[in-house]
Design an enzyme around this catalytic site. Structure first.
Site, PDB file in Angstrom:
ATOM      1  N   VAL A 122      38.659 -40.810  64.002  1.00 21.80           N
ATOM      2  CA  VAL A 122      38.117 -39.588  63.421  1.00 21.80           C
ATOM      3  C   VAL A 122      38.998 -39.162  62.236  1.00 21.80           C
ATOM      4  CG1 VAL A 122      37.282 -37.265  63.898  1.00 21.80           C
ATOM      5  CG2 VAL A 122      37.405 -38.960  65.756  1.00 21.80           C
ATOM      6  N   ILE A 155      40.119 -31.665  65.779  1.00 18.19           N
ATOM      7  CA  ILE A 155      38.697 -31.659  66.125  1.00 18.19           C
ATOM      8  C   ILE A 155      38.286 -30.303  66.677  1.00 18.19           C
ATOM      9  CG2 ILE A 155      36.950 -32.692  67.629  1.00 18.19           C
ATOM     10  CD1 ILE A 155      38.566 -35.332  67.386  1.00 18.19           C
ATOM     11  N   GLY A 169      48.909 -58.950  56.906  1.00 17.91           N
ATOM     12  CA  GLY A 169      47.931 -59.461  57.855  1.00 17.91           C
ATOM     13  C   GLY A 169      48.432 -59.546  59.288  1.00 17.91           C
ATOM     14  N   LYS A 183      49.226 -32.898  62.094  1.00 20.39           N
ATOM     15  CA  LYS A 183      49.445 -33.946  63.091  1.00 20.39           C
ATOM     16  C   LYS A 183      50.596 -34.895  62.761  1.00 20.39           C
ATOM     17  CE  LYS A 183      45.912 -35.895  65.040  1.00 20.39           C
ATOM     18  NZ  LYS A 183      44.643 -36.627  65.235  1.00 20.39           N
ATOM     19  N   LYS A 213      43.960 -41.808  79.128  1.00 20.46           N
ATOM     20  CA  LYS A 213      42.546 -41.503  78.917  1.00 20.46           C
ATOM     21  C   LYS A 213      41.666 -42.324  79.859  1.00 20.46           C
ATOM     22  CE  LYS A 213      42.437 -38.399  75.620  1.00 20.46           C
ATOM     23  NZ  LYS A 213      41.754 -37.100  75.826  1.00 20.46           N
ATOM     24  N   LYS A 248      50.144 -24.675  63.787  1.00 19.60           N
ATOM     25  CA  LYS A 248      48.731 -24.989  64.035  1.00 19.60           C
ATOM     26  C   LYS A 248      47.841 -23.751  63.946  1.00 19.60           C
ATOM     27  CE  LYS A 248      48.646 -27.129  68.023  1.00 19.60           C
ATOM     28  NZ  LYS A 248      48.101 -27.901  69.169  1.00 19.60           N
ATOM     29  N   SER A 300      38.720 -41.719  74.541  1.00 21.15           N
ATOM     30  CA  SER A 300      39.288 -42.384  73.359  1.00 21.15           C
ATOM     31  C   SER A 300      38.956 -43.863  73.324  1.00 21.15           C
ATOM     32  CB  SER A 300      40.805 -42.207  73.339  1.00 21.15           C
ATOM     33  OG  SER A 300      41.390 -42.961  72.288  1.00 21.15           O
ATOM     34  N   TYR A 305      49.124 -43.639  76.086  1.00 24.11           N
ATOM     35  CA  TYR A 305      48.050 -42.707  75.721  1.00 24.11           C
ATOM     36  C   TYR A 305      46.688 -43.267  76.145  1.00 24.11           C
ATOM     37  CZ  TYR A 305      44.462 -40.575  72.834  1.00 24.11           C
ATOM     38  OH  TYR A 305      43.298 -39.981  72.405  1.00 24.11           O
ATOM     39  N   PHE A 319      49.637 -52.489  56.049  1.00 24.33           N
ATOM     40  CA  PHE A 319      50.286 -53.592  56.746  1.00 24.33           C
ATOM     41  C   PHE A 319      49.806 -54.940  56.205  1.00 24.33           C
ATOM     42  CE2 PHE A 319      50.576 -50.737  60.721  1.00 24.33           C
ATOM     43  CZ  PHE A 319      51.800 -50.222  60.290  1.00 24.33           C
TER      44      PHE A 319
END
Length: 313
Positions: A169, A11, A202, A177, A143, A38, A116, A139, A200
């Site tokens: 995003v 981003i 269900g 990544k 946030k 990067k 997030s 994670y 995946f």
């Protein structure tokens, strides 16, 4: 000068690209280039200065940052949703962010930062409200704890402090990544190498491949970031999504249609993800619209087409 943290990331580099397009090159990019490849995200862009994240934090905590700063656009973070190193995660996502918030408030510098949708976990309500906040992984909690800290201090701010809860995003400049790439890039890589999209079976009451997410094109995220950074003083936390949900099947079928080849296979749901996986997200964007952001979002197929064009497919 504008400061873009995480500027070599997905981003952040798209944000730098848009700022360049608008004629801005007076940019300080802050990042961690331990993953040296990067740099490619910045190789075709123009910036004024670069600083490692650890040096940046040291300097702002010591009061050593000089010059006029228009705004800080804070996208730097550890984004590994499967990460288990709590010290590293919290040092990046809370410690760095807290230092930046202190600096911005003390200097009255507008701050727009990346939160997030992982904060919502298995919630079926996606309005910004503590009752809906139940992260499923480290994670997401890292946030949330910063959002909570912002809530405790936002009243003292005399300049913009805005958190944006990014939903799913996607777009160009995220190839670095690895396993944390968006579903779009993961499926594209599978189609290229094997001609198959693996989704995946269900879960959580959803049929095979029918788990749904709110997918938002990166250009729209950049537009929201700049809307808040450049506008009048605003304070709060907002969802940054489209308000619409699409299935993984829809992503796969669109890619297969645009590429003219491929098929979908369904695989067993991984045991290590049970209880840690969001099968459904859909942003409540009423607060975003009430803040004045009234622009339309990029339709899913259009965003996928733009992504394929940008990366050469």
């Amino acid at each position: 000068m504008l400061i873009v943290t995480g500027g070599a990331g997905f981003i952040g580099s798209n944000l730098v690209r848009e700022l360049n397009r608008r004629g801005r090159t007076d940019l300080l990019v802050v990042d961690d280039l331990e993953q040296g490849h990067k740099y490619r995200n910045l190789a075709d862009l123009v910036i004024q200065d670069y600083m490692d994240r650890s040096e940046f934090r040291t300097r702002i905590e010591a009061g050593q940052m000089k010059g006029s700063i228009e705004a800080i656009l804070h996208n730097g973070a550890c984004t590994d949703t499967m990460g288990t190193d709590g010290r590293r995660m919290l040092d990046h996502n809370f410690g760095d962010s807290k230092a930046i918030l202190d600096f911005a408030i003390s200097r009255r510098i507008p701050l727009v930062y990346a939160s997030s949708a992982a904060i919502y976990g298995r919630s079926r309500a996606f309005e910004v409200d503590p009752r809906n906040e139940c992260p499923l992984n480290l994670y997401g909690w890292s946030k949330l704890v910063f959002d909570q800290h912002v809530r405790s201090r936002i009243a003292e701010a005399e300049s913009t402090v805005v958190g944006l809860r990014y939903f799913n995003v996607y777009g160009p400049r995220e190839q670095h990544k690895g396993r944390m790439m968006s579903v779009l890039h993961q499926l594209l890589a599978q189609l290229r190498s094997e001609g198959v999209c693996r989704l995946f079976e269900g879960t959580d009451g959803f049929a095979h491949g029918e788990q749904v997410r709110d997918f938002i094109f990166v250009d729209d995220i950049v537009d929201i970031l700049l809307f808040f950074a450049e506008g009048p003083i605003r304070k709060g936390i907002y969802n940054a999504g489209t308000g619409e949900a699409h299935s993984f099947n829809a992503i796969a079928r669109t890619l297969i249609h645009l590429l003219g080849q491929g098929r979908i296979d369904y695989i067993p749901f991984p045991e290590n993800l049970r209880g840690h996986y969001q099968s459904y997200t859909q942003a409540d964007i009423r607060a975003l619209r009430a803040a004045g952001y009234d622009r339309p979002f990029t339709p899913l197929e259009t965003g996928i087409q733009k992504t394929l064009m940008a990366i050469g497919d």
